[in-house]
Design an enzyme around this catalytic site. Structure first.
Site, PDB file in Angstrom:
ATOM      1  N   GLY A 244       2.659  10.095  -1.023  1.00  0.00           N
ATOM      2  CA  GLY A 244       3.412  11.232  -0.375  1.00  0.00           C
ATOM      3  C   GLY A 244       3.194  11.988   0.790  1.00  0.00           C
ATOM      4  CG  HIS A 245       4.741   9.214   3.513  1.00  0.00           C
ATOM      5  ND1 HIS A 245       3.599   8.627   3.364  1.00  0.00           N
ATOM      6  CD2 HIS A 245       5.297   7.933   2.691  1.00  0.00           C
ATOM      7  CE1 HIS A 245       3.063   7.395   3.489  1.00  0.00           C
ATOM      8  NE2 HIS A 245       3.801   6.950   2.736  1.00  0.00           N
TER       9      HIS A 245
ATOM     10  CG  ASP B 243      -3.069  12.892   2.082  1.00  0.00           C
ATOM     11  OD1 ASP B 243      -1.493  11.904   1.621  1.00  0.00           O
ATOM     12  OD2 ASP B 243      -3.785  12.616   1.065  1.00  0.00           O
TER      13      ASP B 243
ATOM     14  N   PRO C 191      -6.027  19.702  -3.791  1.00  0.00           N
ATOM     15  CG  PRO C 191      -7.562  21.740  -4.759  1.00  0.00           C
ATOM     16  CD  PRO C 191      -6.804  20.471  -5.235  1.00  0.00           C
TER      17      PRO C 191
ATOM     18  CD  GLN D 224      -1.035   4.214  -0.749  1.00  0.00           C
ATOM     19  OE1 GLN D 224      -1.047   2.655  -1.356  1.00  0.00           O
ATOM     20  NE2 GLN D 224      -0.328   5.085  -1.239  1.00  0.00           N
TER      21      GLN D 224
ATOM     22  CE  LYS E 140      -0.106   6.446   5.334  1.00  0.00           C
ATOM     23  NZ  LYS E 140      -1.381   7.540   4.260  1.00  0.00           N
TER      24      LYS E 140
HETATM   25  P1  GDP Z   1       0.798  10.285   5.366  1.00  0.00           P
HETATM   26  O1  GDP Z   1       0.982  10.468   3.113  1.00  0.00           O
HETATM   27  O2  GDP Z   1       0.101   9.748   5.862  1.00  0.00           O
HETATM   28  O3  GDP Z   1       3.063  10.671   5.716  1.00  0.00           O
HETATM   29  O4  GDP Z   1       0.475  12.050   5.380  1.00  0.00           O
HETATM   30  P2  GDP Z   1       0.984  13.486   4.945  1.00  0.00           P
HETATM   31  O5  GDP Z   1       2.988  12.951   4.881  1.00  0.00           O
HETATM   32  O6  GDP Z   1       0.869  13.159   2.848  1.00  0.00           O
HETATM   33  O7  GDP Z   1      -0.052  14.891   5.204  1.00  0.00           O
HETATM   34  C1  GDP Z   1       0.180  14.726   6.621  1.00  0.00           C
HETATM   35  C2  GDP Z   1       0.927  16.233   6.285  1.00  0.00           C
HETATM   36  O8  GDP Z   1       0.405  16.785   7.977  1.00  0.00           O
HETATM   37  C3  GDP Z   1       1.805  17.000   6.433  1.00  0.00           C
HETATM   38  O9  GDP Z   1       2.027  17.650   6.190  1.00  0.00           O
HETATM   39  C4  GDP Z   1       2.780  16.552   7.874  1.00  0.00           C
HETATM   40  O10 GDP Z   1       4.053  17.382   7.648  1.00  0.00           O
HETATM   41  C5  GDP Z   1       1.512  17.408   8.596  1.00  0.00           C
HETATM   42  N1  GDP Z   1       1.363  16.768   9.752  1.00  0.00           N
HETATM   43  C6  GDP Z   1       1.474  15.087   9.962  1.00  0.00           C
HETATM   44  N2  GDP Z   1       0.805  15.584  11.831  1.00  0.00           N
HETATM   45  C7  GDP Z   1       0.887  16.682  11.890  1.00  0.00           C
HETATM   46  C8  GDP Z   1       0.651  17.336  12.810  1.00  0.00           C
HETATM   47  O11 GDP Z   1       0.338  16.665  14.562  1.00  0.00           O
HETATM   48  N3  GDP Z   1       0.047  18.349  13.188  1.00  0.00           N
HETATM   49  C9  GDP Z   1       0.129  19.488  11.960  1.00  0.00           C
HETATM   50  N4  GDP Z   1      -0.506  20.433  12.304  1.00  0.00           N
HETATM   51  N5  GDP Z   1       0.879  19.054  10.710  1.00  0.00           N
HETATM   52  C10 GDP Z   1       1.252  17.725  10.906  1.00  0.00           C
HETATM   53  P1  IMO Z   2      -0.240   8.351   1.291  1.00  0.00           P
HETATM   54  O1  IMO Z   2       0.680   7.480   1.581  1.00  0.00           O
HETATM   55  C1  IMO Z   2      -3.873   9.821  -0.690  1.00  0.00           C
HETATM   56  C2  IMO Z   2      -6.047   7.747  -4.320  1.00  0.00           C
HETATM   57  C3  IMO Z   2      -5.969   8.697  -5.412  1.00  0.00           C
HETATM   58  C4  IMO Z   2      -7.443   7.832  -5.833  1.00  0.00           C
HETATM   59  C5  IMO Z   2      -7.177   6.445  -5.094  1.00  0.00           C
HETATM   60  C6  IMO Z   2      -6.178   5.416  -7.077  1.00  0.00           C
HETATM   61  O2  IMO Z   2       0.294   9.353   0.525  1.00  0.00           O
HETATM   62  O3  IMO Z   2      -1.216   8.636   2.233  1.00  0.00           O
HETATM   63  P2  IMO Z   2      -3.624   5.953  -7.029  1.00  0.00           P
HETATM   64  O4  IMO Z   2      -2.969   6.512  -8.244  1.00  0.00           O
HETATM   65  O5  IMO Z   2      -3.373   4.910  -6.312  1.00  0.00           O
HETATM   66  O6  IMO Z   2      -4.510   4.240  -8.400  1.00  0.00           O
HETATM   67  O7  IMO Z   2      -5.114   5.765  -6.697  1.00  0.00           O
HETATM   68  O8  IMO Z   2      -6.094   6.515  -3.778  1.00  0.00           O
HETATM   69  N1  IMO Z   2      -4.369   8.051  -2.918  1.00  0.00           N
HETATM   70  C7  IMO Z   2      -4.256   8.454  -1.834  1.00  0.00           C
HETATM   71  N2  IMO Z   2      -4.979   9.244  -1.292  1.00  0.00           N
HETATM   72  N3  IMO Z   2      -3.204   9.795   0.136  1.00  0.00           N
HETATM   73  C8  IMO Z   2      -2.515   8.920  -0.738  1.00  0.00           C
HETATM   74  O9  IMO Z   2      -1.012   8.041  -0.524  1.00  0.00           O
HETATM   75  C9  IMO Z   2      -3.186   8.127  -1.870  1.00  0.00           C
HETATM   76  N4  IMO Z   2      -2.557   7.214  -2.831  1.00  0.00           N
HETATM   77  C10 IMO Z   2      -3.412   6.944  -3.723  1.00  0.00           C
HETATM   78  O10 IMO Z   2      -6.330   9.711  -5.173  1.00  0.00           O
HETATM   79  O11 IMO Z   2      -8.163   8.487  -5.335  1.00  0.00           O
HETATM   80 MG    MG Z   3       0.820  11.431   1.983  1.00  0.00          MG
END
Ligand code: GDP
Ligand code: IMO
Ligand code: MG
Length: 428
Positions: A40-41, A13, A303, A223, A16
């Site tokens: 989850g992106h 998270d 959370p 991840q 990416k």
């Molecule tokens: P990922 O799994 O690495 O793709 O990241 P996620 O999408 O799960 O979580 C990143 C969150 O931060 C998302 O809600 C993005 O929209 C948000 N985000 C990404 N870059 C930035 C940034 O530079 N500033 C802010 N405020 N939000 C960002």
């Molecule tokens: P992105 O790509 C954050 C965590 C889960 C758990 C562990 C194992 O959005 O960054 P799993 O279901 O993969 O066997 O769970 O890994 N986890 C993540 N945490 N971002 C993710 O993906 C994750 N994918 C798995 O919360 O702790």
């Molecule tokens: Mg994510």
């Protein structure tokens, strides 16, 4: 600079999806090489917000060919749902390619993921419950079902039978559940075949040819480094190689074709699920980071645990992944703090560590040693170049760069595609 790998540096998270999407217009292929719909992106484009799970983030850019590599575990039902939802919003998903060798998440693996977590009780991993771990376990155990098996009914039935042979004993005798029917499972899996067929390719061959034509291929990791099955905080990890080397095994492209390795790192740290997290804040400061950063999971809505930036983890990521460039994200979330702590070492039972300790027990006992940086209060969300950032924000970025083992080439100042400060060209 044709083959680029992009991975997460912390526990996921980091942003990416946004980083991949932002590069989208300049790349030809975006390849997901590990994980599945545990990812989850969130990608924000103008007024539109997209949540992607199984599809590569490049799907949002017209012209990009999105690819699901052999290292991914595919839940076809989820794949079709995601395609349908995006198509309904006007996103063209027709170019998507899926590796014939990717493993399929069968319904029994989803059930097993959930049931084992419940069984583990206090020792649970906190998985996403999507069947990821059991499907990779089947792969390593050589009882997995691959995408190509969906096109051969008799092979498929044999494989399902083989897999359920043991699992039904486990489900019934250990977990007190009902046995899963071979016929029903085979039928469900077969029902995906027709729709999947036109997407299925020899991905390794397709990508090798693209690289031969000097097209740009971006390998997008799900991840992150600290969730990597080998290099993360085992057993509190996911079940795949989320580090840069996984891009090769997960797509069929050899290491000597990779030219650049980008790691996305958040300006603080978050983690979802269980496991050690030295800089975690369990107080009002942690709550403030969660609130200001909107730190709630894209996949499960849980959370996220929050804490300060950990330079040891960044340095570790730089080393394990061979990072050439960091993308630092969410700097805007730190606006308003008087001073910002950064972890520069750990104290483990009175011993100072400047690298991640060798043993997991030590990592569990690590307490952070902080250095403090002056904060800023100006809104930075419209900054586009370093000069637009307040002096203290510039200093924070420079300090992280010095501590983290590779240059910081881009800095995120908001969720939108455009909200990025560019310090060095990521593709140049
Ligand atoms: P990922 O799994 O690495 O793709 O990241 P996620 O999408 O799960 O979580 C990143 C969150 O931060 C998302 O809600 C993005 O929209 C948000 N985000 C990404 N870059 C930035 C940034 O530079 N500033 C802010 N405020 N939000 C960002
Ligand atoms: P992105 O790509 C954050 C965590 C889960 C758990 C562990 C194992 O959005 O960054 P799993 O279901 O993969 O066997 O769970 O890994 N986890 C993540 N945490 N971002 C993710 O993906 C994750 N994918 C798995 O919360 O702790
Ligand atoms: Mg994510």
């Amino acid at each position: 600079m044709p083959a680029i790998v992009l991975v997460g540096a912390q526990w996921g998270d980091e942003g990416k999806g946004k980083a991949t999407d932002a590069l989208g217009a300049r790349v030809d292929y975006v390849v997901k090489f590990n994980g599945g719909n545990n990812a989850g992106h969130t990608v924000v484009v103008g007024d539109e917000k997209y949540a992607l799970h199984l599809l590569p983030s490049g799907i949002l850019t017209p012209g990009v060919t999105p690819v699901i590599g052999n290292g991914v575990v595919v839940d076809p039902g989820v794949l079709f749902e995601e395609i349908d939802a995006l198509t309904a919003r006007g996103v063209d998903c027709s170019k998507l390619l899926v590796s014939a060798s990717a493993h399929v998440i069968a319904p029994y693996n989803r059930a097993l993921d959930q049931v084992t977590e419940r069984f583990l009780g206090k020792r649970k991993i906190g998985t996403t419950g999507r069947g990821i771990g059991p499907t990779y376990a089947d792969k390593i155990n050589r009882v997995g079902v691959r995408v190509q098996d969906l096109f051969d009914e008799s092979i498929l039935r044999q494989k399902v039978e083989g897999a359920l042979d043991q699992k039904n004993h486990l489900l019934v005798k250990v977990y007190n559940r009902r046995a899963v029917s071979v016929d029903q499972t085979t039928e469900v899996l077969l029902s995906y075949a027709e729709r999947l067929r036109p997407m299925v390719r020899d991905v390794s061959l397709e990508l090798a040819r693209a690289l031969d034509r000097d097209e740009i291929v971006l390998f997008e990791g799900g991840q992150a480094t600290m969730l990597d099955i080998d290099h993360g905080t085992y057993p509190f990890v996911t079940s795949s190689n989320a580090t840069s080397a996984g891009a090769c095994t997960g797509s069929g492209i050899p290491p000597n074709r990779i030219d650049r390795i980008i790691a996305v790192v958040k300006a603080y740290t978050t983690r979802v699920g269980e496991g050690p997290f030295p800089t975690e804040l369990l107080d009002a400061d942690g709550e403030k980071l969660r609130r200001d950063g909107g730190e709630f999971g894209t996949t499960t809505g849980r959370p996220r645990r929050t804490g300060w930036y950990d330079a040891l983890i960044a340095r570790y990521s730089a080393r394990i992944n061979g990072v050439t460039d960091f993308v630092l994200t969410k700097l805007d979330t730190l606006t308003g703090w008087e001073r910002i702590p950064v972890c520069v070492a750990y104290d483990v039972d009175g011993v100072r560590h400047e690298e991640i300790p060798m043993s997991q027990s030590d990592f569990h006992h690590a307490t952070p040693v902080y250095e403090y940086f002056d904060g800023w209060s100006e809104d930075i969300s419209s900054a586009r170049s370093t000069a637009d950032l307040p002096k203290n924000a510039q200093r924070y970025v420079e300090a992280l760069e010095e501590l983290s083992g590779a240059r910081i080439s881009a800095v995120g100042v908001g969720p939108d595609r455009e909200q990025t400060v560019v310090r060095h060209d990521l593709l140049g």
